[in-house]
Design an enzyme around this catalytic site. Structure first.
Site: not given
Ligand code: SF4
Length: 500
Positions: A29, A55, A130-131, A271
């Site tokens: 996300c 995302g 996010n998570g 990344y």
């Protein structure tokens, strides 16, 4: 106060994402929020576009016009649904927050597209997360037992119900009360009729940064989102920090969860984050080059060319080439237009989406000894195809160097990893991995080498400076849902992050 929620469906529902073979870890996300902004929804759409790599399955934006919350959600990319003036005009107001996602806990589908919204006793409440909450199933079971009715299967909705049932008087206090029960990783942007709240979990596992554009305050998963809207980067939201911004411009910072040592996700450096972002105080691009330099020191290779696996291997390959003195060359060219599955003219062309995505620069690599540099090996299937592609193009030796340690454990903090049994490094030692990908040699950067590259002397074993659990298995929080599922004590189904 009302909430208007419109749902759209973008033209291409089957984006094969950046990795059509599912052989990369995927950040799940990205979040963006703006308050006291002249065109909050327009800034949010632009910011989300810069976070699209985090995302690509669905996108949502919710705005607040001083009276009502208005939401618009769609499957697909940001540009598919939020690039027109009409789409932005549907989201009026000086405050907006948005979210791009793959599915982690909760699965795909529009009802899980964020921001999630609820009418609480205190007024509207919109949340973008996010998570991943690693005790969400346990909390959900408890809440359902007490009468809560869930609208989605998203773990984020647990936070809404905890806020709704908290007995504290203010929304901020209710949110703190709720988050004290939550374990795992979260970077949150919350909107209420009083303003915006941004919050990061006590270990700061997932990233969240703060920016400024004139009088408006912005929050985003990565600093690159500020660049595209012309905002300045102010600072990172600290681990465990909650920042409240009111419509009068007042900013309050709280640390309601005590002061634990931060453990941000080290894979952001490797990344996930865009190379033009900064993370944990460092340029991501420079960190990746430093990883390549460390890799060249730890695992040198007598070759003619250093060849990156595009695009994510490029900065590390530059560092590797600079340190080793071996020329850096683009021996693989990536198509930027990989999309739908095509009817193939022959059987031989059908089997490999890698071939549609990557092509050997035949004239360059023929007859040469090359070392390929990639950011990670997950299942190993893409690595194998790329090594084979280089051999077919005439490379006389194909060596492989990886800019992260072996990925041997699943992530439970908002990153889509295959179940552990599918991770090549969970199944094999280095030499069998080399045989599997058919390289002449294979080496990974060490965990200490990775830490050195991102600015630490070495990994502090007692209290590591980062979350590195997918390499070490050292998870920085408890994993209640997983433990209950493995012990069979809670009747909780284990949610495989890949299948979710
Ligand atoms: Fe990042 Fe790996 Fe930790 Fe997940 S387990 S947060 S991918 S370092």
């Amino acid at each position: 106060m009302a909430n208007t929620d419109t749902e759209g469906v973008a033209g291409n529902l089957t984006h094969p994402f950046l990795d059509p073979d599912g052989d990369k870890l995927r950040e799940e996300c990205g979040v963006f929020g703006a308050i006291n902004a002249e065109k909050a929804a327009a800034a949010t759409a632009l910011g989300l576009h810069a976070l699209q790599h985090r995302g690509q399955e669905a996108v949502g934006i919710t705005s607040f016009d001083g009276k009502d919350f208005i939401s618009r959600r769609a499957l697909g990319h940001v540009a598919d649904s939020f690039s027109s003036q009409e789409a932005i005009d549907e989201l009026p107001g000086s405050m907006a927050a948005g979210h791009v996602r793959y599915s982690t806990t909760g699965g795909a589908g529009l009802r899980n597209v964020q921001p999630l919204y609820a009418e609480l006793a205190s007024g509207g409440f919109a949340i973008a997360h996010n998570g991943n909450i690693s005790n969400s199933l346990a909390l959900r079971k408890d809440l359902v037992g007490k009468g809560s009715i869930f609208q989605s299967t998203s773990d984020t909705e647990v936070i809404i119900h905890l806020v709704a049932t908290s007995r504290y008087p203010t929304v901020a206090d209710r949110l703190i009360d709720a988050l004290r029960l939550v374990e795992g990783a979260y970077a949150l942007i919350v909107m209420t009729p009083e303003g915006m709240i941004a919050c990061r979990d006590p270990l700061g596992i997932r990233p969240l940064v703060m920016g400024k554009l004139g009088d408006s305050i912005l929050f985003a998963s990565e600093s690159v989102a500020f660049d595209v809207v012309g905002a300045e980067f102010v600072r990172e939201v600290e681990a465990g920090e909650m920042i409240q911004v009111g419509f009068d411009g007042e900013i309050k910072s709280l640390h309601p969860f005590g002061n634990q040592k931060a453990r941000p996700c080290i894979f952001e450096h490797v990344y996930f984050s865009r190379p033009d972002s900064s993370f944990a105080g460092h340029s991501v691009y420079e960190a990746r080059k430093a990883i390549g330099r460390e890799l060249a020191i730890e695992a040198p290779c007598d070759v003619d060319l250093v060849v990156p696996v595009p695009d994510s291997g490029v900065p590390a390959a530059i560092g590797y080439a600079q340190e080793s003195g071996v020329p850096f060359e683009l021996g693989i060219i990536r198509s930027h237009y990989v999309g739908r599955t095509f009817i193939q003219p022959s059987d031989s062309a059908r089997h490999s989406s890698v071939k549609r995505k990557h092509n050997a620069n035949r004239g360059l690599v023929a007859g040469k000894r090359i070392v390929l540099i990639d950011d990670s090996i997950v299942r190993g299937t893409t690595s194998l195809k790329i090594v084979e592609m280089m051999r077919e193009a005439g490379a006389s030796e194909v060596h492989f160097r990886v800019a992260s340690p072996p990925t041997a454990h699943s992530c439970f903090y908002g990153v889509d990893t295959p179940e552990r049994s599918k991770l090549l490094a969970a199944r094999m030692e280095i030499e069998p991995m080399r045989e599997f990908i058919k390289a002449d040699s294979l080496a990974f950067i060490s965990i200490d080498g990775l830490y050195r590259a991102v600015g630490s002397k070495s990994r502090d074993k007692a209290c590591p400076q980062f979350c590195d659990a997918c390499f070490t298995g050292d998870y920085p929080t408890s994993l209640t849902d997983l433990a209950m599922s493995e012990e069979g004590t809670g009747e909780l189904p284990f949610v495989d992050p890949k299948a979710a």
